[in-house]
Motif scaffolding. Structure first.
Motif, PDB file in Angstrom:
ATOM      1  N   GLY A   9       0.823  -1.204   0.000  1.00 47.52           N
ATOM      2  CA  GLY A   9       0.000   0.000   0.000  1.00 47.52           C
ATOM      3  C   GLY A   9       0.855   1.250   0.000  1.00 47.52           C
ATOM      4  O   GLY A   9       2.075   1.197   0.068  1.00 47.52           O
ATOM      5  N   GLY A  10       0.191   2.400  -0.125  1.00 47.83           N
ATOM      6  CA  GLY A  10       0.928   3.648  -0.113  1.00 47.83           C
ATOM      7  C   GLY A  10       0.151   4.774  -0.746  1.00 47.83           C
ATOM      8  O   GLY A  10      -1.058   4.670  -0.973  1.00 47.83           O
ATOM      9  N   LEU A  11       0.872   5.845  -1.012  1.00 51.28           N
ATOM     10  CA  LEU A  11       0.297   7.038  -1.630  1.00 51.28           C
ATOM     11  C   LEU A  11       0.668   7.054  -3.112  1.00 51.28           C
ATOM     12  O   LEU A  11       1.841   6.880  -3.462  1.00 51.28           O
ATOM     13  N   VAL A  12      -0.321   7.290  -3.954  1.00 54.36           N
ATOM     14  CA  VAL A  12      -0.088   7.313  -5.394  1.00 54.36           C
ATOM     15  C   VAL A  12      -0.959   8.400  -6.014  1.00 54.36           C
ATOM     16  O   VAL A  12      -2.044   8.711  -5.497  1.00 54.36           O
ATOM     17  N   GLN A  13      -0.491   8.970  -7.097  1.00 55.52           N
ATOM     18  CA  GLN A  13      -1.267   9.993  -7.790  1.00 55.52           C
ATOM     19  C   GLN A  13      -2.362   9.347  -8.645  1.00 55.52           C
ATOM     20  O   GLN A  13      -2.232   8.188  -9.051  1.00 55.52           O
ATOM     21  N   PRO A  14      -3.421  10.090  -8.914  1.00 56.17           N
ATOM     22  CA  PRO A  14      -4.460   9.564  -9.815  1.00 56.17           C
ATOM     23  C   PRO A  14      -3.856   9.113 -11.134  1.00 56.17           C
ATOM     24  O   PRO A  14      -2.985   9.789 -11.693  1.00 56.17           O
ATOM     25  N   GLY A  15      -4.324   7.969 -11.609  1.00 56.40           N
ATOM     26  CA  GLY A  15      -3.776   7.379 -12.825  1.00 56.40           C
ATOM     27  C   GLY A  15      -2.607   6.445 -12.584  1.00 56.40           C
ATOM     28  O   GLY A  15      -2.178   5.743 -13.514  1.00 56.40           O
ATOM     29  N   GLY A  16      -2.108   6.433 -11.382  1.00 60.51           N
ATOM     30  CA  GLY A  16      -0.968   5.585 -11.058  1.00 60.51           C
ATOM     31  C   GLY A  16      -1.364   4.151 -10.753  1.00 60.51           C
ATOM     32  O   GLY A  16      -2.538   3.771 -10.851  1.00 60.51           O
ATOM     33  N   ASP A  92     -10.724   5.286  -5.014  1.00 63.55           N
ATOM     34  CA  ASP A  92     -10.141   3.995  -4.622  1.00 63.55           C
ATOM     35  C   ASP A  92      -9.443   4.090  -3.262  1.00 63.55           C
ATOM     36  O   ASP A  92      -9.000   3.069  -2.722  1.00 63.55           O
ATOM     37  N   THR A  93      -9.339   5.283  -2.730  1.00 61.73           N
ATOM     38  CA  THR A  93      -8.701   5.466  -1.425  1.00 61.73           C
ATOM     39  C   THR A  93      -9.462   4.703  -0.347  1.00 61.73           C
ATOM     40  O   THR A  93     -10.671   4.879  -0.185  1.00 61.73           O
ATOM     41  N   ALA A  94      -8.757   3.833   0.350  1.00 59.68           N
ATOM     42  CA  ALA A  94      -9.384   2.976   1.368  1.00 59.68           C
ATOM     43  C   ALA A  94      -8.310   2.133   2.032  1.00 59.68           C
ATOM     44  O   ALA A  94      -7.163   2.099   1.583  1.00 59.68           O
ATOM     45  N   VAL A  95      -8.718   1.458   3.089  1.00 56.81           N
ATOM     46  CA  VAL A  95      -7.885   0.390   3.646  1.00 56.81           C
ATOM     47  C   VAL A  95      -8.291  -0.904   2.954  1.00 56.81           C
ATOM     48  O   VAL A  95      -9.474  -1.234   2.895  1.00 56.81           O
ATOM     49  N   TYR A  96      -7.316  -1.592   2.408  1.00 54.23           N
ATOM     50  CA  TYR A  96      -7.561  -2.820   1.676  1.00 54.23           C
ATOM     51  C   TYR A  96      -7.220  -4.026   2.546  1.00 54.23           C
ATOM     52  O   TYR A  96      -6.134  -4.088   3.125  1.00 54.23           O
ATOM     53  N   PHE A  97      -8.159  -4.956   2.606  1.00 49.26           N
ATOM     54  CA  PHE A  97      -8.005  -6.134   3.459  1.00 49.26           C
ATOM     55  C   PHE A  97      -7.975  -7.403   2.615  1.00 49.26           C
ATOM     56  O   PHE A  97      -8.771  -7.573   1.685  1.00 49.26           O
ATOM     57  N   CYS A  98      -7.106  -8.286   2.988  1.00 45.11           N
ATOM     58  CA  CYS A  98      -7.041  -9.617   2.404  1.00 45.11           C
ATOM     59  C   CYS A  98      -7.931 -10.551   3.217  1.00 45.11           C
ATOM     60  O   CYS A  98      -7.963 -10.464   4.455  1.00 45.11           O
ATOM     61  N   ASN A  99      -8.630 -11.434   2.526  1.00 44.54           N
ATOM     62  CA  ASN A  99      -9.534 -12.376   3.198  1.00 44.54           C
ATOM     63  C   ASN A  99      -9.352 -13.767   2.626  1.00 44.54           C
ATOM     64  O   ASN A  99      -9.167 -13.943   1.419  1.00 44.54           O
ATOM     65  N   GLY A 114      -6.632 -10.168   7.039  1.00 45.71           N
ATOM     66  CA  GLY A 114      -5.371  -9.490   7.282  1.00 45.71           C
ATOM     67  C   GLY A 114      -5.598  -8.215   8.061  1.00 45.71           C
ATOM     68  O   GLY A 114      -6.740  -7.833   8.362  1.00 45.71           O
ATOM     69  N   GLN A 115      -4.502  -7.516   8.347  1.00 46.31           N
ATOM     70  CA  GLN A 115      -4.589  -6.324   9.176  1.00 46.31           C
ATOM     71  C   GLN A 115      -4.941  -5.082   8.372  1.00 46.31           C
ATOM     72  O   GLN A 115      -5.315  -4.060   8.944  1.00 46.31           O
ATOM     73  N   GLY A 116      -4.841  -5.164   7.064  1.00 47.33           N
ATOM     74  CA  GLY A 116      -5.196  -4.053   6.201  1.00 47.33           C
ATOM     75  C   GLY A 116      -3.996  -3.268   5.718  1.00 47.33           C
ATOM     76  O   GLY A 116      -2.981  -3.167   6.416  1.00 47.33           O
ATOM     77  N   ALA A 117      -4.127  -2.716   4.520  1.00 47.81           N
ATOM     78  CA  ALA A 117      -3.081  -1.879   3.925  1.00 47.81           C
ATOM     79  C   ALA A 117      -3.735  -0.603   3.395  1.00 47.81           C
ATOM     80  O   ALA A 117      -4.712  -0.666   2.643  1.00 47.81           O
ATOM     81  N   GLN A 118      -3.184   0.520   3.790  1.00 54.24           N
ATOM     82  CA  GLN A 118      -3.762   1.802   3.371  1.00 54.24           C
ATOM     83  C   GLN A 118      -3.342   2.122   1.942  1.00 54.24           C
ATOM     84  O   GLN A 118      -2.155   2.074   1.608  1.00 54.24           O
ATOM     85  N   VAL A 119      -4.328   2.463   1.123  1.00 57.45           N
ATOM     86  CA  VAL A 119      -4.077   2.952  -0.228  1.00 57.45           C
ATOM     87  C   VAL A 119      -4.701   4.340  -0.319  1.00 57.45           C
ATOM     88  O   VAL A 119      -5.893   4.504  -0.080  1.00 57.45           O
ATOM     89  N   THR A 120      -3.872   5.310  -0.654  1.00 63.71           N
ATOM     90  CA  THR A 120      -4.345   6.687  -0.787  1.00 63.71           C
ATOM     91  C   THR A 120      -4.028   7.185  -2.188  1.00 63.71           C
ATOM     92  O   THR A 120      -2.866   7.144  -2.620  1.00 63.71           O
ATOM     93  N   VAL A 121      -5.063   7.638  -2.876  1.00 56.74           N
ATOM     94  CA  VAL A 121      -4.902   8.152  -4.230  1.00 56.74           C
ATOM     95  C   VAL A 121      -5.186   9.646  -4.195  1.00 56.74           C
ATOM     96  O   VAL A 121      -6.324  10.068  -3.986  1.00 56.74           O
ATOM     97  N   SER A 122      -4.146  10.428  -4.386  1.00 57.95           N
ATOM     98  CA  SER A 122      -4.288  11.875  -4.255  1.00 57.95           C
ATOM     99  C   SER A 122      -3.178  12.581  -5.007  1.00 57.95           C
ATOM    100  O   SER A 122      -2.057  12.075  -5.097  1.00 57.95           O
TER     101      SER A 122
END
Length: 123
Positions: A9-16, A92-99, A114-122
């Motif tokens: 997870g992480g920070l990414v620009q729109p379109g990335g 798409d910005t959210a915490v993503y969880f594996c199940n 899982g514990q979750g991974a933050q994805v931030t699109v900005s």
């Protein structure tokens, strides 16, 4: 002890793009029989299913909002499931969880998160 560990997870620009990984360990059964899914939860919203894959040979299913942009895959030899996310949007910005869930013929049902991974699109 079952563990699902997300990464990528992480920070990414729109379109990335980003690729999430979920490494599983401690399963009572072979990783290959588990249905693996990615969910996400945005602030103030309910958790929603993003993508699911029953087996390496099964056809994945996707939420309409990510079709054509996200791809779920799995490597049973590595007990890992992936989520490739392209053309990311701010929504798409959210915490993503594996199940992981056992198949219907395994009782009692086993359901792991899982514990979750933050994805931030900005920008």
């Amino acid at each position: 002890q079952v563990q699902l560990v997300e990464s990528g997870g992480g920070l990414v620009q729109p379109g990335g793009s980003l690729r999430l990984s979920c490494a599983a360990s401690g399963f009572a059964f072979s990783f290959s029989i588990y249905t693996m899914s990615w969910y996400r939860q945005a602030p103030g919203k309910e958790r929603e299913l993003v993508a699911e894959i029953i087996s390496a040979a099964g056809r994945p299913t996707y939420a309409d909002s990510v079709k054509g942009r996200f791809t779920i895959s799995r490597d049973n030899a590595k007990s890992t499931v992936y989520l490739q996310m392209n053309n990311l949007k701010p929504e798409d910005t959210a915490v993503y969880f594996c199940n992981a869930v056992t198949p219907r013929y395994v009782l009692p049902k086993r359901d792991y998160w899982g514990q979750g991974a933050q994805v931030t699109v900005s920008s």
